[in-house]
Design an enzyme around this catalytic site. Structure first.
Site, PDB file in Angstrom:
ATOM      1  N   GLY A   1     -26.252  27.106  36.767  1.00 51.28           N
ATOM      2  CA  GLY A   1     -24.803  27.182  36.673  1.00 51.28           C
ATOM      3  C   GLY A   1     -24.146  26.356  35.591  1.00 51.28           C
ATOM      4  N   LYS A   2     -24.852  26.107  34.484  1.00 54.99           N
ATOM      5  CA  LYS A   2     -24.231  25.346  33.387  1.00 54.99           C
ATOM      6  C   LYS A   2     -22.952  26.013  32.896  1.00 54.99           C
ATOM      7  CE  LYS A   2     -27.582  25.266  30.472  1.00 54.99           C
ATOM      8  NZ  LYS A   2     -28.528  26.018  31.331  1.00 54.99           N
TER       9      LYS A   2
ATOM     10  N   LEU B   1     -19.753  29.428  45.782  1.00 51.97           N
ATOM     11  CA  LEU B   1     -18.522  30.204  45.887  1.00 51.97           C
ATOM     12  C   LEU B   1     -18.829  31.697  45.842  1.00 51.97           C
ATOM     13  CD1 LEU B   1     -16.414  28.117  43.338  1.00 51.97           C
ATOM     14  CD2 LEU B   1     -16.218  28.038  45.840  1.00 51.97           C
TER      15      LEU B   1
ATOM     16  N   ALA C   1     -29.057  25.401  26.189  1.00 53.40           N
ATOM     17  CA  ALA C   1     -29.744  26.497  26.880  1.00 53.40           C
ATOM     18  C   ALA C   1     -30.834  25.883  27.741  1.00 53.40           C
ATOM     19  CB  ALA C   1     -30.341  27.471  25.868  1.00 53.40           C
TER      20      ALA C   1
ATOM     21  N   LYS D   1     -21.855  27.870  22.311  1.00 49.57           N
ATOM     22  CA  LYS D   1     -23.188  28.017  22.895  1.00 49.57           C
ATOM     23  C   LYS D   1     -24.050  28.497  21.739  1.00 49.57           C
ATOM     24  CE  LYS D   1     -25.758  30.141  26.709  1.00 49.57           C
ATOM     25  NZ  LYS D   1     -26.176  28.868  27.340  1.00 49.57           N
TER      26      LYS D   1
END
Length: 228
Positions: A14-15, A207, A118, A37
């Site tokens: 979940g980065k 969630l 990554a 990214k």
């Protein structure tokens, strides 16, 4: 302007979910935001070229006008380790090349910028280089996303040790509960809080819809020196 390097204890923890939440929190506080990214694999072909879902999520939380290629300059189709994907594509995946690309985003001087890696801290690049070498070139403080599940304490402590050993500051960490059925969850979280040498920026539960806004509700930017 504040900028941070986001890494994780592993892949698929979940980065990007957390990074998007942090960016949303900053935007909600009236700050301008940008993100990068620099390398991503598992990208999908589109009419505009290869696109990575995580990079698109980050782009969606940037208040500054950024082209996709600025956020994710190196995109590869195979869903494999970036250095293997780059090798197959005949691309030189060096820390220096990634550093040059990220500098373009940092030069925009947004109020709040995140650079997401990554996988984890020691993901290989070219030759003997790792993504941690990019982080060292950037010299940014690090935010560690801890995927809370069985084994996370060891993964988190080893990651923190490596970050500090590379001479970088651990600015904070986020507990992202990827497995809510984790045995002794509360005790594990208490141990992480006791052992990790940095403030916790929040605990994000599992969630049903992990939108940036929903994630941001569980995060606190104040330990990063950002007043809200």
């Amino acid at each position: 302007m504040p900028a941070f390097f986001v890494t994780g204890t592993d892949t698929e923890i979940g980065k990007t979910t957390i990074a998007a939440g942090l960016l949303h929190a900053a935007r909600s506080a009236g700050l301008s935001t940008a993100a990068a990214k620099p390398v991503a694999s598992g990208c999908e072909p589109t009419a505009q070229g290869l696109r990575n879902g995580d990079a698109l999520v980050l782009l969606g939380q940037c208040s500054l006008a950024l082209a996709y290629e600025q956020v994710n300059p190196l995109a590869f189709a195979p869903a494999i380790a970036p250095h293997l994907a780059a090798r197959e594509a005949g691309v030189e995946l060096s820390a220096a090349r990634l550093h040059e690309a990220v500098r373009e985003v940092l030069a925009l001087q947004a109020d709040f910028t995140l650079v997401e890696g990554a996988g984890g801290w020691r993901v290989p690049l070219l030759g003997r280089e790792n993504l941690s070498d990019l982080a060292r070139l950037l010299a940014l403080p690090v935010v560690l996303v801890v995927g809370v599940r069985l084994g996370c304490i060891n993964h988190a402590l080893l990651s923190a040790e490596a970050i500090l050993g590379d001479g970088l500051a651990l600015a904070g960490w986020v507990a992202n509960v990827v497995d809510p059925a984790t045995s002794r969850l509360e005790e594990n979280l208490a141990t992480l809080a006791e052992r990790l040498p940095a403030p916790c920026l929040g605990r994000v539960p599992r969630l049903e819809e992990a939108t940036p806004a929903a994630v941001a509700a569980h995060l606190d930017l104040r330990p990063l020196g950002i007043g809200l």
